[in-house]
Scaffold this active site. Structure first.
Site, PDB file in Angstrom:
ATOM      1  N   SER A 240       0.853  -1.200   0.000  1.00 13.73           N
ATOM      2  CA  SER A 240       0.000   0.000   0.000  1.00 13.73           C
ATOM      3  C   SER A 240       0.884   1.243   0.000  1.00 13.73           C
ATOM      4  CB  SER A 240      -0.862  -0.002   1.261  1.00 13.73           C
ATOM      5  OG  SER A 240      -1.372   1.292   1.496  1.00 13.73           O
ATOM      6  N   SER A 241       0.392   2.298  -0.636  1.00 14.59           N
ATOM      7  CA  SER A 241       1.178   3.539  -0.652  1.00 14.59           C
ATOM      8  C   SER A 241       1.261   4.172   0.739  1.00 14.59           C
ATOM      9  CB  SER A 241       0.596   4.537  -1.669  1.00 14.59           C
ATOM     10  OG  SER A 241      -0.737   4.838  -1.358  1.00 14.59           O
ATOM     11  N   CYS A 242       0.401   3.719   1.677  1.00 17.56           N
ATOM     12  CA  CYS A 242       0.497   4.183   3.085  1.00 17.56           C
ATOM     13  C   CYS A 242       1.845   3.840   3.690  1.00 17.56           C
ATOM     14  CB  CYS A 242      -0.495   3.455   3.985  1.00 17.56           C
ATOM     15  SG  CYS A 242      -2.173   3.851   3.724  1.00 17.56           S
TER      16      CYS A 242
ATOM     17  N   TYR B  27      -0.950  -0.314  10.317  1.00 15.06           N
ATOM     18  CA  TYR B  27      -1.307  -0.991   9.063  1.00 15.06           C
ATOM     19  C   TYR B  27      -0.108  -0.963   8.104  1.00 15.06           C
ATOM     20  CZ  TYR B  27      -3.473  -1.417   4.442  1.00 15.06           C
ATOM     21  OH  TYR B  27      -3.776  -1.777   3.149  1.00 15.06           O
TER      22      TYR B  27
ATOM     23  N   LYS C 115       2.166  -3.955   6.153  1.00 17.60           N
ATOM     24  CA  LYS C 115       2.373  -4.033   4.704  1.00 17.60           C
ATOM     25  C   LYS C 115       3.865  -4.090   4.374  1.00 17.60           C
ATOM     26  CE  LYS C 115      -1.689  -4.256   2.920  1.00 17.60           C
ATOM     27  NZ  LYS C 115      -2.042  -5.508   2.215  1.00 17.60           N
TER      28      LYS C 115
ATOM     29  N   HIS D  84     -12.803   4.828   2.895  1.00 22.45           N
ATOM     30  CA  HIS D  84     -11.831   5.819   2.460  1.00 22.45           C
ATOM     31  C   HIS D  84     -12.601   7.033   1.946  1.00 22.45           C
ATOM     32  CE1 HIS D  84      -8.645   2.656   2.411  1.00 22.45           C
ATOM     33  NE2 HIS D  84      -7.906   3.703   2.717  1.00 22.45           N
TER      34      HIS D  84
HETATM   35  P1  GDP Z   1      -5.641   8.132   3.502  1.00 27.63           P
HETATM   36  O1  GDP Z   1      -5.439   8.300   2.031  1.00 27.63           O
HETATM   37  O2  GDP Z   1      -4.937   6.936   4.044  1.00 27.63           O
HETATM   38  O3  GDP Z   1      -5.310   9.397   4.261  1.00 27.63           O
HETATM   39  O4  GDP Z   1      -7.165   7.789   3.819  1.00 27.63           O
HETATM   40  P2  GDP Z   1      -8.584   8.401   3.474  1.00 27.63           P
HETATM   41  O5  GDP Z   1      -9.006   8.038   2.092  1.00 27.63           O
HETATM   42  O6  GDP Z   1      -9.471   7.918   4.583  1.00 27.63           O
HETATM   43  O7  GDP Z   1      -8.472   9.990   3.612  1.00 27.63           O
HETATM   44  C1  GDP Z   1      -7.907  10.805   2.634  1.00 27.63           C
HETATM   45  C2  GDP Z   1      -8.174  12.256   2.948  1.00 27.63           C
HETATM   46  O8  GDP Z   1      -9.554  12.555   2.718  1.00 27.63           O
HETATM   47  C3  GDP Z   1      -7.886  12.695   4.386  1.00 27.63           C
HETATM   48  O9  GDP Z   1      -7.294  13.995   4.324  1.00 27.63           O
HETATM   49  C4  GDP Z   1      -9.291  12.788   4.998  1.00 27.63           C
HETATM   50  O10 GDP Z   1      -9.354  13.689   6.093  1.00 27.63           O
HETATM   51  C5  GDP Z   1     -10.092  13.299   3.809  1.00 27.63           C
HETATM   52  N1  GDP Z   1     -11.560  13.082   3.890  1.00 27.63           N
HETATM   53  C6  GDP Z   1     -12.497  14.032   3.657  1.00 27.63           C
HETATM   54  N2  GDP Z   1     -13.740  13.537   3.840  1.00 27.63           N
HETATM   55  C7  GDP Z   1     -13.592  12.228   4.152  1.00 27.63           C
HETATM   56  C8  GDP Z   1     -14.533  11.189   4.436  1.00 27.63           C
HETATM   57  O11 GDP Z   1     -15.752  11.350   4.442  1.00 27.63           O
HETATM   58  N3  GDP Z   1     -14.002   9.955   4.722  1.00 27.63           N
HETATM   59  C9  GDP Z   1     -12.658   9.726   4.730  1.00 27.63           C
HETATM   60  N4  GDP Z   1     -12.207   8.482   4.988  1.00 27.63           N
HETATM   61  N5  GDP Z   1     -11.746  10.708   4.474  1.00 27.63           N
HETATM   62  C10 GDP Z   1     -12.209  11.934   4.187  1.00 27.63           C
END
Ligand code: GDP
Length: 318
Positions: free
Chosen positions: A108-110, A137, A141, A180
Protein backbone atom coordinates in the site's frame (compact mmCIF):
# COMPACT_ATOMS: atom_id res chain seq x y z
CA UNK A 1 0.34 -17.66 -17.20
CA UNK A 2 -1.67 -19.70 -19.69
CA UNK A 3 -5.50 -19.71 -19.68
CA UNK A 4 -5.64 -23.02 -17.83
CA UNK A 5 -3.18 -22.03 -15.07
CA UNK A 6 -4.55 -22.46 -11.54
CA UNK A 7 -4.82 -18.99 -10.07
CA UNK A 8 -5.70 -17.95 -6.52
CA UNK A 9 -6.76 -14.40 -5.68
CA UNK A 10 -6.17 -14.25 -1.92
CA UNK A 11 -8.64 -11.59 -0.76
CA UNK A 12 -11.30 -12.10 -3.41
CA UNK A 13 -13.82 -10.06 -1.44
CA UNK A 14 -11.64 -6.93 -1.28
CA UNK A 15 -11.93 -3.99 -3.66
CA UNK A 16 -8.87 -5.08 -5.67
CA UNK A 17 -9.67 -8.78 -5.32
CA UNK A 18 -13.22 -8.49 -6.67
CA UNK A 19 -11.95 -6.47 -9.65
CA UNK A 20 -9.22 -9.07 -10.29
CA UNK A 21 -11.72 -11.93 -10.24
CA UNK A 22 -13.90 -10.09 -12.78
CA UNK A 23 -10.89 -9.35 -14.98
CA UNK A 24 -9.53 -12.91 -14.89
CA UNK A 25 -12.96 -14.21 -15.80
CA UNK A 26 -13.30 -11.73 -18.69
CA UNK A 27 -9.76 -12.52 -19.91
CA UNK A 28 -10.61 -16.23 -20.19
CA UNK A 29 -8.72 -17.67 -17.21
CA UNK A 30 -10.81 -20.73 -16.48
CA UNK A 31 -9.06 -22.20 -13.47
CA UNK A 32 -9.47 -19.66 -10.71
CA UNK A 33 -9.47 -21.49 -7.37
CA UNK A 34 -10.67 -20.44 -3.93
CA UNK A 35 -12.89 -17.54 -5.04
CA UNK A 36 -15.53 -16.43 -2.49
CA UNK A 37 -17.47 -18.12 -0.99
CA UNK A 38 -14.82 -20.89 -1.15
CA UNK A 39 -11.89 -18.81 0.07
CA UNK A 40 -10.26 -20.21 3.22
CA UNK A 41 -10.04 -17.99 6.30
CA UNK A 42 -6.58 -16.57 5.63
CA UNK A 43 -6.03 -15.70 9.30
CA UNK A 44 -6.16 -19.43 10.19
CA UNK A 45 -2.89 -21.17 9.29
CA UNK A 46 -4.45 -24.66 9.07
CA UNK A 47 -7.11 -23.55 6.60
CA UNK A 48 -4.54 -21.88 4.37
CA UNK A 49 -2.29 -24.95 4.46
CA UNK A 50 -5.16 -27.32 3.62
CA UNK A 51 -6.32 -25.05 0.83
CA UNK A 52 -2.90 -24.87 -0.85
CA UNK A 53 -2.50 -28.65 -0.48
CA UNK A 54 -5.85 -29.35 -2.13
CA UNK A 55 -6.25 -26.58 -4.72
CA UNK A 56 -2.53 -26.36 -5.65
CA UNK A 57 -2.60 -22.85 -7.16
CA UNK A 58 0.29 -22.01 -9.49
CA UNK A 59 -0.13 -18.22 -9.41
CA UNK A 60 -1.18 -16.17 -6.40
CA UNK A 61 -2.36 -12.58 -6.23
CA UNK A 62 -2.04 -11.71 -2.54
CA UNK A 63 -4.41 -8.75 -2.28
CA UNK A 64 -5.92 -9.74 1.06
CA UNK A 65 -6.00 -8.08 4.45
CA UNK A 66 -8.35 -5.65 6.14
CA UNK A 67 -7.85 -2.03 5.23
CA UNK A 68 -9.80 1.14 5.73
CA UNK A 69 -9.84 4.90 5.77
CA UNK A 70 -8.26 7.32 8.15
CA UNK A 71 -10.92 6.75 10.84
CA UNK A 72 -10.58 2.93 10.91
CA UNK A 73 -6.80 3.26 11.04
CA UNK A 74 -7.04 5.55 14.05
CA UNK A 75 -9.65 3.50 15.90
CA UNK A 76 -8.53 -0.08 15.18
CA UNK A 77 -4.78 -0.15 14.49
CA UNK A 78 -4.18 -3.43 16.34
CA UNK A 79 -6.87 -5.33 14.43
CA UNK A 80 -5.68 -4.00 11.07
CA UNK A 81 -2.04 -4.77 11.77
CA UNK A 82 -2.66 -8.26 13.13
CA UNK A 83 -4.99 -9.21 10.28
CA UNK A 84 -2.50 -8.09 7.63
CA UNK A 85 0.46 -9.77 9.32
CA UNK A 86 -1.36 -13.10 9.71
CA UNK A 87 -2.73 -13.12 6.18
CA UNK A 88 0.62 -12.29 4.59
CA UNK A 89 2.57 -14.78 6.73
CA UNK A 90 0.17 -17.67 6.05
CA UNK A 91 -0.24 -17.12 2.34
CA UNK A 92 3.45 -16.47 1.62
CA UNK A 93 4.59 -19.46 3.70
CA UNK A 94 2.17 -21.93 2.13
CA UNK A 95 2.57 -20.55 -1.37
CA UNK A 96 6.26 -21.34 -1.09
CA UNK A 97 5.74 -24.73 0.60
CA UNK A 98 3.37 -25.81 -2.15
CA UNK A 99 5.55 -24.72 -5.07
CA UNK A 100 3.63 -21.67 -6.36
CA UNK A 101 5.34 -20.48 -9.56
CA UNK A 102 4.79 -16.75 -8.94
CA UNK A 103 3.19 -14.58 -6.28
CA UNK A 104 2.31 -10.91 -6.41
CA UNK A 105 1.97 -9.20 -3.03
CA UNK A 106 -0.03 -5.99 -3.02
CA UNK A 107 1.29 -3.59 -0.36
CA UNK A 108 0.00 0.00 0.00
CA UNK A 109 1.18 3.54 -0.65
CA UNK A 110 0.50 4.18 3.09
CA UNK A 111 3.75 2.34 3.73
CA UNK A 112 5.85 5.21 2.36
CA UNK A 113 7.47 7.57 4.87
CA UNK A 114 5.11 10.49 5.35
CA UNK A 115 7.63 13.15 4.29
CA UNK A 116 9.41 11.31 1.48
CA UNK A 117 10.01 13.37 -1.69
CA UNK A 118 7.05 13.43 -4.09
CA UNK A 119 6.15 11.65 -6.26
CA UNK A 120 7.05 8.64 -4.14
CA UNK A 121 9.84 6.47 -5.54
CA UNK A 122 10.52 2.93 -4.32
CA UNK A 123 13.99 4.05 -3.20
CA UNK A 124 12.26 6.08 -0.45
CA UNK A 125 10.72 3.02 1.23
CA UNK A 126 12.08 2.52 4.77
CA UNK A 127 13.90 5.85 4.80
CA UNK A 128 11.80 7.73 7.36
CA UNK A 129 8.93 7.72 9.88
CA UNK A 130 5.48 6.58 8.77
CA UNK A 131 2.34 8.70 8.82
CA UNK A 132 1.06 8.38 12.42
CA UNK A 133 -2.60 7.79 11.52
CA UNK A 134 -1.86 4.59 9.56
CA UNK A 135 1.52 3.44 10.94
CA UNK A 136 0.35 0.08 12.32
CA UNK A 137 -1.31 -0.99 9.06
CA UNK A 138 1.63 0.37 7.07
CA UNK A 139 4.14 -1.58 9.18
CA UNK A 140 2.26 -4.82 8.43
CA UNK A 141 2.37 -4.03 4.70
CA UNK A 142 6.11 -3.38 4.93
CA UNK A 143 6.53 -6.72 6.73
CA UNK A 144 4.65 -8.51 3.91
CA UNK A 145 6.94 -6.92 1.33
CA UNK A 146 10.04 -7.84 3.33
CA UNK A 147 8.83 -11.41 3.78
CA UNK A 148 8.45 -11.81 -0.01
CA UNK A 149 11.91 -10.35 -0.39
CA UNK A 150 13.34 -12.75 2.24
CA UNK A 151 11.80 -15.77 0.46
CA UNK A 152 13.30 -14.54 -2.78
CA UNK A 153 16.76 -14.17 -1.17
CA UNK A 154 16.77 -17.39 0.82
CA UNK A 155 14.91 -19.73 -1.54
CA UNK A 156 14.92 -17.98 -4.91
CA UNK A 157 11.09 -17.73 -4.80
CA UNK A 158 9.53 -15.69 -7.60
CA UNK A 159 7.60 -13.41 -5.23
CA UNK A 160 7.15 -9.78 -6.27
CA UNK A 161 5.69 -6.77 -4.46
CA UNK A 162 3.68 -3.85 -5.82
CA UNK A 163 2.73 -0.62 -4.04
CA UNK A 164 -0.62 0.62 -5.37
CA UNK A 165 -1.93 4.13 -5.02
CA UNK A 166 -5.37 4.78 -3.42
CA UNK A 167 -7.92 2.56 -5.17
CA UNK A 168 -11.67 3.10 -5.44
CA UNK A 169 -14.52 1.38 -7.23
CA UNK A 170 -17.32 -1.19 -6.90
CA UNK A 171 -17.12 -3.49 -3.84
CA UNK A 172 -15.47 -0.73 -1.82
CA UNK A 173 -16.27 -0.32 1.88
CA UNK A 174 -18.96 2.37 2.12
CA UNK A 175 -19.46 2.05 5.89
CA UNK A 176 -19.07 5.13 8.11
CA UNK A 177 -16.36 3.33 10.13
CA UNK A 178 -14.26 1.88 7.32
CA UNK A 179 -14.66 4.03 4.22
CA UNK A 180 -11.83 5.82 2.46
CA UNK A 181 -12.50 9.31 1.20
CA UNK A 182 -14.37 8.48 -2.04
CA UNK A 183 -16.89 5.93 -0.72
CA UNK A 184 -17.18 7.90 2.55
CA UNK A 185 -18.06 11.15 0.79
CA UNK A 186 -20.24 9.37 -1.75
CA UNK A 187 -22.43 7.81 0.95
CA UNK A 188 -22.72 11.09 2.87
CA UNK A 189 -23.38 13.18 -0.26
CA UNK A 190 -26.09 10.72 -1.27
CA UNK A 191 -27.73 10.95 2.17
CA UNK A 192 -27.43 14.76 2.16
CA UNK A 193 -29.09 14.91 -1.27
CA UNK A 194 -32.03 12.75 -0.13
CA UNK A 195 -32.49 14.80 3.03
CA UNK A 196 -32.08 18.11 1.24
CA UNK A 197 -29.24 19.15 3.56
CA UNK A 198 -27.77 22.56 2.64
CA UNK A 199 -24.25 21.58 3.70
CA UNK A 200 -21.93 18.57 3.36
CA UNK A 201 -19.03 18.23 5.80
CA UNK A 202 -15.71 17.18 4.31
CA UNK A 203 -13.11 15.94 6.81
CA UNK A 204 -9.88 17.89 7.15
CA UNK A 205 -8.77 21.03 5.38
CA UNK A 206 -9.38 19.80 1.83
CA UNK A 207 -5.76 20.58 0.90
CA UNK A 208 -4.13 17.10 1.07
CA UNK A 209 -3.56 15.59 -2.34
CA UNK A 210 -4.14 11.98 -3.30
CA UNK A 211 -3.59 9.93 -6.40
CA UNK A 212 -6.38 7.51 -7.29
CA UNK A 213 -6.65 4.39 -9.39
CA UNK A 214 -9.94 2.85 -10.45
CA UNK A 215 -10.15 -0.75 -9.20
CA UNK A 216 -10.55 -2.21 -12.71
CA UNK A 217 -7.34 -0.44 -13.77
CA UNK A 218 -5.59 -1.62 -10.62
CA UNK A 219 -6.62 -5.21 -11.40
CA UNK A 220 -5.32 -4.75 -14.93
CA UNK A 221 -2.00 -3.40 -13.59
CA UNK A 222 -1.71 -6.41 -11.23
CA UNK A 223 -2.27 -8.83 -14.10
CA UNK A 224 0.22 -6.87 -16.21
CA UNK A 225 3.02 -7.04 -13.61
CA UNK A 226 2.29 -10.71 -12.94
CA UNK A 227 2.93 -11.28 -16.63
CA UNK A 228 5.70 -8.80 -17.35
CA UNK A 229 7.63 -7.95 -14.20
CA UNK A 230 10.04 -9.93 -12.08
CA UNK A 231 12.62 -8.47 -9.76
CA UNK A 232 13.62 -7.87 -6.16
CA UNK A 233 12.69 -4.18 -6.39
CA UNK A 234 9.06 -3.44 -5.64
CA UNK A 235 7.06 -1.64 -8.33
CA UNK A 236 4.65 1.27 -7.93
CA UNK A 237 1.16 1.00 -9.42
CA UNK A 238 -0.03 4.55 -9.99
CA UNK A 239 -3.35 5.69 -11.37
CA UNK A 240 -4.56 8.42 -13.60
CA UNK A 241 -5.89 11.12 -11.31
CA UNK A 242 -4.05 13.23 -8.77
CA UNK A 243 -6.29 15.71 -6.98
CA UNK A 244 -6.79 17.69 -3.79
CA UNK A 245 -9.43 16.39 -1.37
CA UNK A 246 -11.45 19.56 -2.11
CA UNK A 247 -11.48 18.64 -5.82
CA UNK A 248 -12.43 15.05 -4.96
CA UNK A 249 -15.35 16.33 -2.85
CA UNK A 250 -16.57 18.55 -5.70
CA UNK A 251 -16.35 15.70 -8.22
CA UNK A 252 -18.19 13.29 -5.90
CA UNK A 253 -20.93 15.88 -5.22
CA UNK A 254 -21.35 16.39 -8.95
CA UNK A 255 -21.61 12.67 -9.75
CA UNK A 256 -24.08 12.14 -6.91
CA UNK A 257 -26.09 15.23 -7.89
CA UNK A 258 -25.68 16.95 -4.52
CA UNK A 259 -25.99 20.74 -4.95
CA UNK A 260 -25.40 22.05 -1.43
CA UNK A 261 -22.29 23.72 0.02
CA UNK A 262 -19.09 21.94 1.06
CA UNK A 263 -17.83 22.70 4.58
CA UNK A 264 -14.30 21.67 5.54
CA UNK A 265 -13.91 20.41 9.10
CA UNK A 266 -10.27 21.13 10.02
CA UNK A 267 -10.87 19.39 13.38
CA UNK A 268 -10.62 16.07 11.50
CA UNK A 269 -7.18 14.71 10.55
CA UNK A 270 -5.69 15.37 7.12
CA UNK A 271 -3.32 12.39 7.13
CA UNK A 272 -0.41 12.54 4.70
CA UNK A 273 -0.12 15.92 2.94
CA UNK A 274 0.43 14.25 -0.42
CA UNK A 275 0.50 10.66 -1.58
CA UNK A 276 1.30 10.29 -5.27
CA UNK A 277 3.47 7.57 -6.76
CA UNK A 278 6.27 7.70 -9.29
CA UNK A 279 5.08 4.97 -11.65
CA UNK A 280 7.66 5.51 -14.39
CA UNK A 281 8.86 1.88 -14.18
CA UNK A 282 5.34 0.60 -14.87
CA UNK A 283 4.92 3.04 -17.74
CA UNK A 284 8.28 2.04 -19.23
CA UNK A 285 7.08 -1.55 -19.23
CA UNK A 286 4.11 -0.36 -21.28
CA UNK A 287 1.14 -0.12 -18.89
CA UNK A 288 -1.31 2.81 -18.77
CA UNK A 289 -4.61 3.22 -16.91
CA UNK A 290 -7.63 3.35 -19.19
CA UNK A 291 -10.47 4.73 -17.03
CA UNK A 292 -10.77 8.44 -16.45
CA UNK A 293 -11.59 9.59 -12.92
CA UNK A 294 -15.16 10.80 -13.65
CA UNK A 295 -16.08 7.58 -15.44
CA UNK A 296 -14.73 5.57 -12.51
CA UNK A 297 -16.72 7.72 -10.05
CA UNK A 298 -19.94 7.34 -12.07
CA UNK A 299 -19.54 3.54 -12.25
CA UNK A 300 -18.83 3.43 -8.51
CA UNK A 301 -21.96 5.48 -7.73
CA UNK A 302 -24.06 3.21 -9.95
CA UNK A 303 -22.71 0.18 -8.06
CA UNK A 304 -23.39 1.88 -4.71
CA UNK A 305 -27.01 2.60 -5.69
CA UNK A 306 -27.56 -0.91 -6.91
CA UNK A 307 -25.83 -2.84 -4.14
CA UNK A 308 -25.55 -0.77 -0.97
CA UNK A 309 -28.66 1.41 -1.16
CA UNK A 310 -30.90 -1.33 -2.52
CA UNK A 311 -29.65 -3.85 0.03
CA UNK A 312 -30.29 -1.40 2.84
CA UNK A 313 -33.81 -0.69 1.57
CA UNK A 314 -34.52 -4.40 1.46
CA UNK A 315 -33.10 -4.99 4.95
CA UNK A 316 -35.16 -2.11 6.34
CA UNK A 317 -38.29 -3.48 4.70
CA UNK A 318 -37.90 -6.84 6.43
P1 GDP B 1 -5.64 8.13 3.50
O1 GDP B 1 -5.44 8.30 2.03
O2 GDP B 1 -4.94 6.94 4.04
O3 GDP B 1 -5.31 9.40 4.26
O4 GDP B 1 -7.16 7.79 3.82
P2 GDP B 1 -8.58 8.40 3.47
O5 GDP B 1 -9.01 8.04 2.09
O6 GDP B 1 -9.47 7.92 4.58
O7 GDP B 1 -8.47 9.99 3.61
C1 GDP B 1 -7.91 10.81 2.63
C2 GDP B 1 -8.17 12.26 2.95
O8 GDP B 1 -9.55 12.55 2.72
C3 GDP B 1 -7.89 12.69 4.39
O9 GDP B 1 -7.29 14.00 4.32
C4 GDP B 1 -9.29 12.79 5.00
O10 GDP B 1 -9.35 13.69 6.09
C5 GDP B 1 -10.09 13.30 3.81
N1 GDP B 1 -11.56 13.08 3.89
C6 GDP B 1 -12.50 14.03 3.66
N2 GDP B 1 -13.74 13.54 3.84
C7 GDP B 1 -13.59 12.23 4.15
C8 GDP B 1 -14.53 11.19 4.44
O11 GDP B 1 -15.75 11.35 4.44
N3 GDP B 1 -14.00 9.95 4.72
C9 GDP B 1 -12.66 9.73 4.73
N4 GDP B 1 -12.21 8.48 4.99
N5 GDP B 1 -11.75 10.71 4.47
C10 GDP B 1 -12.21 11.93 4.19
Amino acid sequence: MNPTARIFVAGGETLAGAALLDLLHAAGYRNVVGAPPNEPDLTVAGQVEDFFGEARPEYVFLVAGHSGGIRLNRERPAELMLNNLLVAAHVIQHAYNHGVAKLLYLASSCAYPSHAPQPLRVESLLTGPLEATSAAYAMAKLAGWQLCEAYRRQYGACFITAFPTNPFGPHDDFSPEGAHVIPGLMRRAHAAKLRGQPELTVWGTGTPRREFVYSRDLADACLFVMRHYDGPEPINLGGSAELSIAAVALAVAEVVGYRGRLRFDAGQPDGMPFKGLDSSRLRELGWRPSTDFRTGLAETYAWFLHHVVRERLMTNAE
